[in-house]
Motif scaffolding. Sequence first.
Motif, PDB file in Angstrom:
ATOM      1  N   PHE A 169      58.227   5.342  40.504  1.00  0.00           N
ATOM      2  CA  PHE A 169      58.768   5.484  41.859  1.00  0.00           C
ATOM      3  C   PHE A 169      58.389   6.841  42.426  1.00  0.00           C
ATOM      4  O   PHE A 169      58.253   7.831  41.698  1.00  0.00           O
ATOM      5  N   LYS A 173      61.929   7.145  46.652  1.00  0.00           N
ATOM      6  CA  LYS A 173      62.421   5.872  46.126  1.00  0.00           C
ATOM      7  C   LYS A 173      63.452   6.110  45.016  1.00  0.00           C
ATOM      8  O   LYS A 173      64.497   5.462  44.971  1.00  0.00           O
ATOM      9  N   TYR A 398      55.106   0.005  42.305  1.00  0.00           N
ATOM     10  CA  TYR A 398      56.474   0.154  41.797  1.00  0.00           C
ATOM     11  C   TYR A 398      56.930  -0.989  40.887  1.00  0.00           C
ATOM     12  O   TYR A 398      58.047  -0.963  40.373  1.00  0.00           O
ATOM     13  N   SER A 604      64.102   0.172  50.786  1.00  0.00           N
ATOM     14  CA  SER A 604      63.842   1.605  50.697  1.00  0.00           C
ATOM     15  C   SER A 604      63.147   2.099  51.963  1.00  0.00           C
ATOM     16  O   SER A 604      62.465   1.344  52.658  1.00  0.00           O
ATOM     17  N   ASP A 606      60.632   3.984  51.987  1.00  0.00           N
ATOM     18  CA  ASP A 606      59.181   3.983  51.804  1.00  0.00           C
ATOM     19  C   ASP A 606      58.647   2.571  51.539  1.00  0.00           C
ATOM     20  O   ASP A 606      57.609   2.381  50.922  1.00  0.00           O
TER      21      ASP A 606
END
Length: 666
Positions: A169, A173, A398, A604, A606
């Motif tokens: 991450f 995050k 991720y 999130s 991002d």
Amino acid sequence: MLHYEVIVYTGHRVCSGTLNHVHIKLVGKDGESHRTSLSSLRIGGGSVSTYTISCPKSLGELILIELDKQHGYLMPDDAWFPNKVEIKSPEGVIYTFPIHCWIGDKETHRFREGKALRVFDESNSLGQYAREQELCRRKADYGWEQAYPGVPHCIEADGPCKLPHEVQFSFTKTTEFGFTAIAALTELELKGLEHDHHNWKHLDDIKRVFCNKHTVLSDYVQEHWTEDWLFGYQFLNGNHPTLIQRCKTLPKNFPVTDDMVVISDCSNLSNELKQGNIYLCDYKNLDGMPGNIIHGVQQYLTAPLVLFYKQPDDKLIPIAIQLKQTPSKDNPIFLPTDSEYDWLTAKIFVKSADFTEHQLNAHLLRTHLLAEVFAVSLLRKVPMVHPLYKLLIPHTRYTLHINELARTLLIGPAGIFTQFAASGGQTMTKILERSLSSITYRSLCFPDDIADRDLQDVPNFYYRDDGLKLWNIIFEFVQGMIQYYYKRDEQVQQDSELQIWIGDIFEHGFLCQQQTGIPQSFTTVPELVKFATMVIFTCSCQHAAVNNGQYDYGAWMPNTPITLQRAPPTEKGTTSKATMLMTLPPINVTVQGIAAVWLLSRQSSDFVPLGHYPEDHFTERTPRQMQKDFKTELDQLSIKINERNKSLKIPYTYLDPKNVENSVAI
């Protein structure tokens, strides 16, 4: 002396810059530069730094660059995230070297010029050597591990923090994920709910679990959850739209007769079966699976069969429920004409079974675990310069980190699912093993799955409508990309890296099970196009469809119980509001389940939507234009979906491209 202008682009992520000493070497067909130090004081987050490297003669066409990072005395060893390096040669040629990964060690890292090259395109020994060395290093960094027998293999790691930097991450995050989890658990602690083992005395008491965390749809579900039309609607457009199928002939173990069910317009069950208006959900995958034991109390998990009828007004409603697979006197078929709590209790058992089948099969196995297999195989077997790597790497973002967290926080020995779900513990691995054996390649390919379930013409099936449009848009994009690099079937057959990649997936993802129909090799361009389309669709759209509505439909616990603590009724007329409350999970189990779905439904900051490519892995003009066209197609679909949703009582938003993340990242 000849001068090369070197421009280093550092990423905009938090902490992406470095104070360490960075060195670069340029390697061309006709020679290489000296290893040159770059001033680290100019390499901050988001910086663009220009340097000059002088050479006594031309290096020829640049093949690769070598980067390394060394920390000096009294300097901390920090990681660096460069986006790319651009080099202008004395001849005026501009070379671009995509990087987009963390460099956290002291090793020398080689990065190729951005033009995508298949393995048989390598005409230079330096390029071939760099390719081999990269895969050798990645094989060491990304090892396979068998977390559970009979389940797809996963990355070998000792927790998220031990993963290679490039797949962890971002700081943003990590911070947001941790804050969301802590905030939810703190709220439960303050309310004194997390350790309350009592049963709920009143349904309205459940409203206070997360009274400040609700959505428009979660409020709507709370108000209408007992209504048959909403029960049926969820099997088309809720969290788990992948099980229902058209039923032309009743299963032999589901002996529903014409006399049992009430069909409108003077018709009967037999006629409606022939006309294609009857649908079935069969939870045979859960048959014989023992319930978990939670706080010393035996839990119950059933394997129901549910029959649905499409009414003349196009609403799908349940008309018969059998809670166990084997017909018997103590396994009655429940009907809407039964008492209020007999029918409601039967539906609650179905929704609890659906929670298990959704979470373990449709969600965990078919998106998270398969996405991890696709990611690890890509990182191990396909070098960064390969066109397939450039095409698929954005859809792995991720995934390894979130899955490592899941193995710790959700399905590990101390995980929420293990401790509080009816199917936790050893039952979970048995269900996963059985589910993997039942996977088919066609079920992973959206149009084939819809056709095999005979759902092409079901009205108000927005998951199907949006999913087919997305599949087609992705397919056209992937087809354009693949055909740009592979003009003939022979080129696919000739690409050993492609063949090794799919073989790795078949071995570690599907455990060499032939009955799945998963390809073991590629012989044609269309085969490669279809498989790559499936990978992207699974990692983005399919995950969004089964993930994004978890809180909408699960925040009101009775609609999606994580477990049930009383056995299913063995005869009619034995249920009541009191027995229903005793059947539902106790307070502490309820709040843990709701906290989990709240955490797993948060987007999130991002978040990267499908079709957005903030990292430029492709540098050629044609592929980059294809990416732009892909995004345009998705934007147009988003507008159409929003227009349609304005007229819907329950807008279906989960497959709106702007809500679909590029990868399995939550």
